[in-house]
Design a protein around this motif. Structure first.
Motif, PDB file in Angstrom:
ATOM      1  N   LEU A 181     -40.762 -81.462  25.498  1.00  0.00           N
ATOM      2  CA  LEU A 181     -40.962 -81.459  24.060  1.00  0.00           C
ATOM      3  C   LEU A 181     -39.649 -81.842  23.385  1.00  0.00           C
ATOM      4  CD1 LEU A 181     -42.819 -80.532  21.696  1.00  0.00           C
ATOM      5  CD2 LEU A 181     -41.892 -78.261  22.012  1.00  0.00           C
ATOM      6  N   VAL A 182     -39.750 -82.720  22.393  1.00  0.00           N
ATOM      7  CA  VAL A 182     -38.579 -83.074  21.586  1.00  0.00           C
ATOM      8  C   VAL A 182     -38.785 -82.525  20.185  1.00  0.00           C
ATOM      9  CG1 VAL A 182     -37.321 -84.999  20.528  1.00  0.00           C
ATOM     10  CG2 VAL A 182     -38.046 -85.147  22.919  1.00  0.00           C
ATOM     11  N   ARG A 183     -37.769 -81.871  19.665  1.00  0.00           N
ATOM     12  CA  ARG A 183     -37.803 -81.405  18.272  1.00  0.00           C
ATOM     13  C   ARG A 183     -37.141 -82.488  17.430  1.00  0.00           C
ATOM     14  NH1 ARG A 183     -35.318 -77.086  21.205  1.00  0.00           N
ATOM     15  NH2 ARG A 183     -33.383 -77.628  20.141  1.00  0.00           N
ATOM     16  N   LEU A 184     -37.971 -83.334  16.870  1.00  0.00           N
ATOM     17  CA  LEU A 184     -37.460 -84.555  16.240  1.00  0.00           C
ATOM     18  C   LEU A 184     -37.242 -84.339  14.743  1.00  0.00           C
ATOM     19  CD1 LEU A 184     -36.861 -87.560  16.890  1.00  0.00           C
ATOM     20  CD2 LEU A 184     -39.171 -88.062  16.077  1.00  0.00           C
ATOM     21  N   GLY A 185     -35.989 -84.417  14.349  1.00  0.00           N
ATOM     22  CA  GLY A 185     -35.648 -84.247  12.941  1.00  0.00           C
ATOM     23  C   GLY A 185     -35.119 -85.542  12.349  1.00  0.00           C
ATOM     24  N   ILE A 186     -33.814 -85.659  12.291  1.00  0.00           N
ATOM     25  CA  ILE A 186     -33.162 -86.676  11.465  1.00  0.00           C
ATOM     26  C   ILE A 186     -33.579 -88.108  11.808  1.00  0.00           C
ATOM     27  CG2 ILE A 186     -31.070 -86.967  12.888  1.00  0.00           C
ATOM     28  CD1 ILE A 186     -31.030 -86.547   9.076  1.00  0.00           C
ATOM     29  N   SER A 187     -33.845 -88.405  13.076  1.00  0.00           N
ATOM     30  CA  SER A 187     -34.166 -89.806  13.358  1.00  0.00           C
ATOM     31  C   SER A 187     -35.596 -90.146  12.949  1.00  0.00           C
ATOM     32  CB  SER A 187     -33.842 -90.218  14.796  1.00  0.00           C
ATOM     33  OG  SER A 187     -34.417 -89.376  15.713  1.00  0.00           O
ATOM     34  N   MET A 188     -36.456 -89.130  12.804  1.00  0.00           N
ATOM     35  CA  MET A 188     -37.776 -89.375  12.209  1.00  0.00           C
ATOM     36  C   MET A 188     -37.628 -89.884  10.764  1.00  0.00           C
ATOM     37  SD  MET A 188     -40.934 -86.713  11.776  1.00  0.00           S
ATOM     38  CE  MET A 188     -40.035 -85.477  10.866  1.00  0.00           C
ATOM     39  N   TYR A 189     -36.574 -89.424  10.104  1.00  0.00           N
ATOM     40  CA  TYR A 189     -36.320 -89.868   8.727  1.00  0.00           C
ATOM     41  C   TYR A 189     -35.521 -91.180   8.694  1.00  0.00           C
ATOM     42  CZ  TYR A 189     -37.885 -85.128   8.178  1.00  0.00           C
ATOM     43  OH  TYR A 189     -38.635 -83.988   8.272  1.00  0.00           O
ATOM     44  N   GLY A 190     -35.213 -91.697   9.886  1.00  0.00           N
ATOM     45  CA  GLY A 190     -34.616 -93.028   9.993  1.00  0.00           C
ATOM     46  C   GLY A 190     -33.104 -93.064  10.031  1.00  0.00           C
ATOM     47  N   LEU A 191     -32.480 -91.917  10.240  1.00  0.00           N
ATOM     48  CA  LEU A 191     -31.019 -91.882  10.191  1.00  0.00           C
ATOM     49  C   LEU A 191     -30.422 -91.624  11.566  1.00  0.00           C
ATOM     50  CD1 LEU A 191     -30.563 -89.920   6.862  1.00  0.00           C
ATOM     51  CD2 LEU A 191     -30.652 -92.385   7.224  1.00  0.00           C
ATOM     52  N   CYS A 216     -41.878 -78.001  13.610  1.00  0.00           N
ATOM     53  CA  CYS A 216     -40.868 -76.949  13.570  1.00  0.00           C
ATOM     54  C   CYS A 216     -40.438 -76.740  12.128  1.00  0.00           C
ATOM     55  CB  CYS A 216     -39.624 -77.327  14.373  1.00  0.00           C
ATOM     56  SG  CYS A 216     -39.895 -77.528  16.132  1.00  0.00           S
ATOM     57  N   VAL A 217     -40.282 -75.473  11.762  1.00  0.00           N
ATOM     58  CA  VAL A 217     -39.752 -75.112  10.452  1.00  0.00           C
ATOM     59  C   VAL A 217     -38.644 -74.085  10.688  1.00  0.00           C
ATOM     60  CG1 VAL A 217     -41.902 -75.581   9.222  1.00  0.00           C
ATOM     61  CG2 VAL A 217     -41.490 -73.298  10.159  1.00  0.00           C
ATOM     62  N   ALA A 218     -37.917 -73.755   9.640  1.00  0.00           N
ATOM     63  CA  ALA A 218     -36.821 -72.800   9.800  1.00  0.00           C
ATOM     64  C   ALA A 218     -37.254 -71.389   9.435  1.00  0.00           C
ATOM     65  CB  ALA A 218     -35.629 -73.220   8.946  1.00  0.00           C
ATOM     66  N   VAL A 219     -38.101 -71.267   8.430  1.00  0.00           N
ATOM     67  CA  VAL A 219     -38.450 -69.938   7.913  1.00  0.00           C
ATOM     68  C   VAL A 219     -39.973 -69.809   7.792  1.00  0.00           C
ATOM     69  CG1 VAL A 219     -36.249 -69.773   6.672  1.00  0.00           C
ATOM     70  CG2 VAL A 219     -38.262 -70.579   5.463  1.00  0.00           C
ATOM     71  N   ILE A 220     -40.437 -68.574   7.770  1.00  0.00           N
ATOM     72  CA  ILE A 220     -41.874 -68.289   7.773  1.00  0.00           C
ATOM     73  C   ILE A 220     -42.600 -68.994   6.626  1.00  0.00           C
ATOM     74  CG2 ILE A 220     -43.594 -66.439   7.447  1.00  0.00           C
ATOM     75  CD1 ILE A 220     -41.598 -64.563   8.842  1.00  0.00           C
ATOM     76  N   ASP A 221     -42.019 -68.933   5.462  1.00  0.00           N
ATOM     77  CA  ASP A 221     -42.709 -69.475   4.282  1.00  0.00           C
ATOM     78  C   ASP A 221     -42.955 -70.973   4.398  1.00  0.00           C
ATOM     79  OD1 ASP A 221     -42.447 -66.934   2.323  1.00  0.00           O
ATOM     80  OD2 ASP A 221     -40.725 -67.158   3.641  1.00  0.00           O
ATOM     81  N   GLU A 222     -42.052 -71.659   5.095  1.00  0.00           N
ATOM     82  CA  GLU A 222     -42.286 -73.088   5.325  1.00  0.00           C
ATOM     83  C   GLU A 222     -43.499 -73.286   6.238  1.00  0.00           C
ATOM     84  OE1 GLU A 222     -37.700 -74.772   4.919  1.00  0.00           O
ATOM     85  OE2 GLU A 222     -38.404 -74.133   6.892  1.00  0.00           O
ATOM     86  N   GLY A 223     -43.661 -72.393   7.189  1.00  0.00           N
ATOM     87  CA  GLY A 223     -44.840 -72.464   8.049  1.00  0.00           C
ATOM     88  C   GLY A 223     -46.116 -72.187   7.269  1.00  0.00           C
ATOM     89  N   ALA A 263     -42.475 -82.456  15.060  1.00  0.00           N
ATOM     90  CA  ALA A 263     -41.722 -82.976  13.916  1.00  0.00           C
ATOM     91  C   ALA A 263     -41.018 -81.816  13.216  1.00  0.00           C
ATOM     92  CB  ALA A 263     -42.667 -83.674  12.948  1.00  0.00           C
ATOM     93  N   VAL A 264     -39.717 -81.958  13.020  1.00  0.00           N
ATOM     94  CA  VAL A 264     -38.960 -80.903  12.333  1.00  0.00           C
ATOM     95  C   VAL A 264     -39.039 -81.168  10.823  1.00  0.00           C
ATOM     96  CG1 VAL A 264     -36.731 -79.754  12.107  1.00  0.00           C
ATOM     97  CG2 VAL A 264     -37.445 -80.654  14.335  1.00  0.00           C
ATOM     98  N   VAL A 265     -39.763 -80.299  10.150  1.00  0.00           N
ATOM     99  CA  VAL A 265     -40.013 -80.491   8.709  1.00  0.00           C
ATOM    100  C   VAL A 265     -39.449 -79.332   7.880  1.00  0.00           C
ATOM    101  CG1 VAL A 265     -41.997 -82.025   9.019  1.00  0.00           C
ATOM    102  CG2 VAL A 265     -42.374 -79.559   8.928  1.00  0.00           C
ATOM    103  N   LYS A 266     -38.436 -78.680   8.439  1.00  0.00           N
ATOM    104  CA  LYS A 266     -37.765 -77.606   7.679  1.00  0.00           C
ATOM    105  C   LYS A 266     -37.098 -78.194   6.436  1.00  0.00           C
ATOM    106  CE  LYS A 266     -33.670 -78.112  10.647  1.00  0.00           C
ATOM    107  NZ  LYS A 266     -32.968 -77.558  11.827  1.00  0.00           N
ATOM    108  N   ALA A 267     -36.710 -77.299   5.526  1.00  0.00           N
ATOM    109  CA  ALA A 267     -36.012 -77.722   4.303  1.00  0.00           C
ATOM    110  C   ALA A 267     -36.782 -78.843   3.600  1.00  0.00           C
ATOM    111  CB  ALA A 267     -34.577 -78.141   4.614  1.00  0.00           C
ATOM    112  N   ASN A 268     -38.069 -78.593   3.384  1.00  0.00           N
ATOM    113  CA  ASN A 268     -38.918 -79.580   2.703  1.00  0.00           C
ATOM    114  C   ASN A 268     -38.827 -80.946   3.369  1.00  0.00           C
ATOM    115  OD1 ASN A 268     -40.817 -80.270   0.736  1.00  0.00           O
ATOM    116  ND2 ASN A 268     -39.237 -80.991  -0.695  1.00  0.00           N
ATOM    117  N   ALA A 269     -38.893 -80.923   4.715  1.00  0.00           N
ATOM    118  CA  ALA A 269     -38.779 -82.154   5.499  1.00  0.00           C
ATOM    119  C   ALA A 269     -37.513 -82.923   5.113  1.00  0.00           C
ATOM    120  CB  ALA A 269     -40.026 -83.041   5.369  1.00  0.00           C
TER     121      ALA A 269
END
Ligand SMILES: *Cc1c(COP(=O)(O)O)cnc(C)c1O
Length: 371
Positions: free
Chosen positions: A219-229, A64-71, A37-43
């Motif tokens: 592996l799929v890095r699932l971002g926007i469609s997890m949020y329904g868009l 998946c996150v974009a930056v260390i602090d998100e991890g 699940a791609v949860v970067k940028a506060n999901a």
């Protein structure tokens, strides 16, 4: 950061929608394919921790996150699954990544050489090699450079876990698949020099997983469609119905009647032509409600109502169909009776994409969760 709990403006996040979307995605995948699940940028503005918990329940196996602090934020919240940092980081940060089992995208041998020096005794860094197949953002482009990095990883198994190899598509959400095919061919050419392959091989974001299911990987890095868009906005039809997880609501905090000739807001860009009722909504551009939305519509009492005057930093004004009481619900994104305003419509009006609207909501917009 301040969360404005004491005002009626809320982003309502439906976690059951997120779980449903993950289940839908899982049904599209093969038996050997996992979801991170791609949860970067506060999901994508939905709240990283809450989304991560829900996604884990729905069966994703990593994040998946974009930056260390998100991890680090996820680790502190008790997320123990694999976490991949998608961005490039300085070798100086290697000890903190290793200490927290954060895997990192790498695109140079030099980084690995430096990382080997920065690693503390007993530490091991998990690495996903990034391949530049046409996005021109990060990644190895030449077989020889990739081979050198793979050899370095394999010669230092005490220091590195060669966990994955991946790439990213630039046009997986477009009607034409010409460039997608170019990238896929580049990926295959690069990967052909890596033998054996690491345990994760991944190219698919949401769009590739929906419209290019043959793209491969496990592996799929699932971002926007997890949020329904819909990743493509409106360009391509979704093969399945997904459920948008976010709605944005507020209330009228002030209601007044204008006489013909009276004007509204900074720059007095709107002037009443007759006696009319207007209301004030506590949401503005400091909350991530773009100033460009002047003239767009919101839902009140099931009806579409126009935003009038300039959007202010903390408030905007709306023309009402009639006198309505203070406290009347206002829906900026979502459904009200028979009507709906989608985030896609908001994004189009603001001349951007739904991703940017979602990520733009500031901390001041309180998130409330439906389970
Ligand atoms: C953000 C991102 C994703 C997720 O993309 P979606 O379009 O939201 O599915 C996947 N991979 C990489 C490398 C990303 O940066």
């Amino acid at each position: 950061m301040v969360v404005a709990w004491h005002r009626p403006t809320k982003a309502v996040i439906d976690l059951t929608a997120i779980k449903k979307n993950i289940k839908i995605e899982k049904n599209l995948l093969g038996p050997n394919q996992q979801i991170f699940a791609v949860v970067k940028a506060n999901a994508y503005g939905h709240g990283a921790i809450q989304v991560a918990y829900a996604a884990r329940q729905a069966g994703v196996t990593g994040f998946c996150v974009a930056v260390i602090d998100e991890g680090l934020q996820l680790r502190q919240a008790g997320i123990n699954e694999p976490i991949l940092i998608l961005g490039i980081n300085s070798p100086v940060t290697v000890p903190v990544m290793a200490a927290n089992q954060l895997a990192v995208a790498v695109d140079s041998l030099e980084f690995l050489r430096q990382a080997a020096k920065y690693l503390q005794i007993g530490q091991r860094l998990s690495v996903h090699l990034a391949l530049d197949t046409g996005m021109s953002r990060i990644g190895f482009k030449k077989q020889a450079d990739l081979q050198a990095a793979v050899a370095f990883l394999r010669n230092n198994p005490d220091k590195f876990d060669f966990a994955g190899i991946f790439s990213h598509f630039a046009t997986a959400d477009a009607k034409s698949d010409d460039y997608y095919q170019v990238q896929l061919a580049n990926f295959k050419r690069l990967v052909s020099v890596v033998d054996p392959l690491p345990r994760y091989v991944h190219v698919a974001n949401s769009a590739a997983s929906l419209w290019h299911r043959e793209c491969g990987g496990n592996l799929v890095r699932l971002g926007i469609s997890m949020y329904g868009l819909n990743p493509s906005g409106k360009e391509l039809q979704l093969p399945q119905k997904f459920f948008p997880a976010l709605s944005l609501i507020s209330e009228l905090v002030s209601v007044r009647q204008l006489k013909a000739g009276e004007s509204v807001g900074y720059g007095k860009t709107y002037t009443a032509t007759e006696n009319e009722w207007i209301g004030t909504v506590p949401l503005g551009y400091a909350d991530g409600w773009p100033r460009r939305l002047q003239g767009a519509q919101v839902l009140i009492a099931g009806q579409k109502c126009e935003i009038i005057g300039r959007i202010c930093m903390d408030q905007f004004m709306v023309r009402l169909p009639r006198q309505l009481p203070v406290g009347t619900k206002v829906t900026m994104i979502g459904k009200d009776q028979q009507n709906e305003i989608t985030i896609q419509e908001v994004a189009e009006y603001a001349k951007t994409i739904h991703y940017e609207i979602l990520c733009g909501f500031s901390d001041r917009v309180a998130r409330v969760y439906l389970n």
